[in-house]
Scaffold this active site. Structure first.
Site, PDB file in Angstrom:
ATOM      1  CG  PHE A  42     -75.578 -91.619 -10.363  1.00  0.00           C
ATOM      2  CD1 PHE A  42     -74.376 -92.220 -10.718  1.00  0.00           C
ATOM      3  CD2 PHE A  42     -75.685 -90.247 -10.463  1.00  0.00           C
ATOM      4  CE1 PHE A  42     -73.305 -91.459 -11.169  1.00  0.00           C
ATOM      5  CE2 PHE A  42     -74.620 -89.479 -10.916  1.00  0.00           C
ATOM      6  CZ  PHE A  42     -73.427 -90.084 -11.264  1.00  0.00           C
ATOM      7  CG  ASP A  74     -82.116 -91.998 -12.641  1.00  0.00           C
ATOM      8  OD1 ASP A  74     -82.044 -92.069 -13.883  1.00  0.00           O
ATOM      9  OD2 ASP A  74     -81.274 -91.403 -11.946  1.00  0.00           O
ATOM     10  CE1 TYR A  94     -74.788 -87.960 -18.815  1.00  0.00           C
ATOM     11  CE2 TYR A  94     -76.215 -86.033 -18.757  1.00  0.00           C
ATOM     12  CZ  TYR A  94     -75.519 -87.019 -18.098  1.00  0.00           C
ATOM     13  OH  TYR A  94     -75.557 -87.073 -16.737  1.00  0.00           O
ATOM     14  CE  LYS A  95     -75.609 -91.753 -17.576  1.00  0.00           C
ATOM     15  NZ  LYS A  95     -74.158 -91.809 -17.354  1.00  0.00           N
ATOM     16  NE  ARG A  99     -69.627 -96.917 -16.163  1.00  0.00           N
ATOM     17  CZ  ARG A  99     -70.397 -95.838 -15.999  1.00  0.00           C
ATOM     18  NH1 ARG A  99     -71.487 -95.910 -15.245  1.00  0.00           N
ATOM     19  NH2 ARG A  99     -70.080 -94.692 -16.543  1.00  0.00           N
TER      20      ARG A  99
END
Lengths: 395, 395
Positions: B113, B182, B207-208, B354
């Site tokens: 990321f 990560d 938060y995912k 996605r």
């Protein structure tokens, strides 16, 4: 005209509590819980991912920052929210150091909040800088020509002693250094004039006098003269010039936006935003005058009624923030006894009773009651009970 | 037995929405808003400053961390919450670098990321390290003896490609380096076994797939072998061995506690805690099996019905996380058209659609509807309308 009856009414304080600890954690605004729950239902739950655009979550850190800018003498678009104060200290300090290449000395004082010193120690170790810590009254004399950054907290967390921001910033500049100011005990407590004093960086928290709630997000301000040159050592995607281009290489966003790091704390910002609404229409000079009035009355009352306490704050109100400290050898137990009787201040090691006066909701009745209860506890020795000597994890 | 009907029912999803974007922002648990509002009223408002002890705010970052530990194969007391993922990447990376004195090379891959790469670039510039970025498939070949730290995101945010954590960690160790992982797209999405793979550091966001809400706090894990040796470059008071002694000198707390920095985000942690309750009783192997079942059905459905889309994810489910990417030259507009019809995935530049599959609330009906709507949009060219080409700030 600042209406302190209205601002006091905006808070929900527990029945029977005289709260003089807003310098540690501000109380909850009456509408904050509803506002946060409504945001969660109407925005997070209903808009889901589209809330970033439709509800403005993405621009919220600067929108909320603008509300704070007015309270600290900064301009619109110059303040951004995020992270914690310790992280923002690290950002400001590392950016300031980098703006003074060839110089490696950070000067601070022993009255600074320990976390600021810890952060500076960690950064100094990492980049090979030197942290010098002197007594608060010796700072001006130590702004030597090898200085890179002067890092101070304006109002001392224990004594309430207020530094002369304009004079010390000028001394730092005279030495060719930059000045980083921590406004933890200033924002919402005293009249701060960042642009007027010529400060270079400022940071602060929002859970004290700004009433954002426990662990509310911090803020950072960078003087416009440095905003395009300052490089954040903590380079996160939200501070990138184009976060959603997902470039492999970092390029800083224009101005203060580059001080953003990760995804902003949307729920916490909603609570803070609800608290900042109360500041609309509050004049900071009026607030400061009322803060002095309350603090002076408290000092006079305590000194008249409690001879065993020693004032731990400057006597001159111009050299004090919005809090007052008194020393007592058994300060911890005395504070527990006070809290048991509904007067809430706090204790700071080793022997300080700390009382904060937040003009937004404290009034002269609070002062009178606190003095009376404190005097009663000392006169009757009520603090000397086993339950008042037991230490909790957080003091 | 994992009851997916019950976990699905624990979420409040808007009427008519098929939500396949939990890999970006998880939906709100049905009881989250009430839980947060109740915490604010019962704890912040009523307990005020005493909430740090009485409501356990002070120990909350580790208590919540323990809930996550179970989901990622870590032990109790090894995970602590706070800050954002970018900050935690910085902490893990700087601590790992320092555990390999004399070595200065950080290896990562181009599938990482961007924020992780930005953070590494900032740290590398600050401490004089070197960041090497290679293609994901070339990582193993580049674990050379000059390597200090291998820093990877397990599941690629665009393609869903899943690295072999055990093999790459072993390769890093073979080279004398440490491995920082990560877990942004892993935690709550796939079966992670941190202790089993021998990873050294891990970080992630909540938060995912963990549904903590927009900007929810991040987590960090340090292998017990390093926990007492790792020095956090970001030294905050909450990571001090005695935060309330207010010592002038930093001394790290034992174990993972030293990775705490500033005051914890209590309100945000309450929202996250409410979301993590749903994970009690969820078996991660069962979750992984269901994730594969949903993803495989989606790929098969799309490939049969939408010949103009190209699979952008590994075909082998063992090499994939819980998301699927498809490429289309007009991916942005196609995604806007999908969202307009109630199927929410997201777009990642330059041309990727996605779709995330969160077994906690997604089911086979979601898969079928998404395939049908997507096929209809492409067949009828519905994406090619002006309103679907307009770009918003956040994509």
């Amino acid at each position: 005209m600042t209406d302190f009856a209205a601002t006091r009414d905006a808070f929900r304080l527990p029945e029977g509590i005289t709260y003089l600890d807003g310098n540690s954690l501000g109380p909850m605004p009456r509408h904050a819980a509803d506002r946060v729950a409504a945001m969660m239902r109407d925005q997070w739950s209903e808009m889901l991912i589209t809330g970033w655009n439709r509800a403005g979550w993405y621009v919220q850190p600067r929108r909320v920052g603008d509300r704070i800018a007015r309270l600290i003498g900064a301009g619109e678009g110059q303040v951004v929210m995020g992270d914690t104060l310790s992280i923002k200290v690290f950002q400001a300090l590392s950016a300031a150091l980098r703006l003074r290449p060839g110089r490696r000395v950070i000067l601070s004082d022993s009255g600074n909040f320990p976390s600021d010193l810890y952060v500076a120690q960690g950064l100094a170790e990492t980049v090979g800088a030197e942290l010098r810590v002197v007594a608060p009254e010796d700072v001006a004399a130590h702004t030597t020509p090898d200085l890179a950054v002067l890092m101070l907290t304006e109002v001392d967390y224990r004594t309430g002693r207020r530094h002369d921001m304009a004079a010390l910033t000028a001394a730092a500049h005279e030495a060719g250094a930059l000045a980083v100011w921590d406004l933890a005990h200033s924002a919402g407590a005293v009249d701060v004039d960042l642009l007027g004093t010529g400060a270079d960086f400022a940071v602060g928290c929002t859970y004290k006098y700004l009433n954002g709630g426990p662990g509310a997000p911090a803020f950072i301000w960078v003087h416009p003269d440095h905003a395009e040159a300052a490089r954040p050592c903590l380079q996160g995607w939200m501070g990138h010039v184009q976060p959603f281009a997902f470039d492999a290489a970092y390029a800083p966003a224009p101005g203060i936006e580059r001080m953003r790091v990760g995804t902003p704390p949307v729920i916490a910002l909603a609570a803070l935003d609800a608290a900042l609404v109360i500041w609309e229409g509050v004049d900071m000079a009026t607030l400061r005058a009322r803060s002095i009035e309350l603090s002076e009355a408290f000092i006079a009352g305590v000194e008249a009624a409690c001879p065993e306490l020693t004032l731990h704050s400057p006597r001159d109100p111009a050299r004090r923030g919005s809090q007052v400290g008194f020393r007592h050898p058994q300060a911890y137990a005395v504070m527990q006894a006070l809290i048991a009787e509904g007067v809430v201040g706090d204790f700071r090691a080793p022997d300080v009773l700390r009382f904060g006066f937040a003009p937004l909701y404290n009034d002269m009745e609070d002062v009178d009651r606190a003095v009376a209860v404190l005097a009663g506890i000392l006169r009757r020795g009520l603090w000397d009970r086993p339950e008042h000597h037991r230490r909790a994890a957080v003091t």
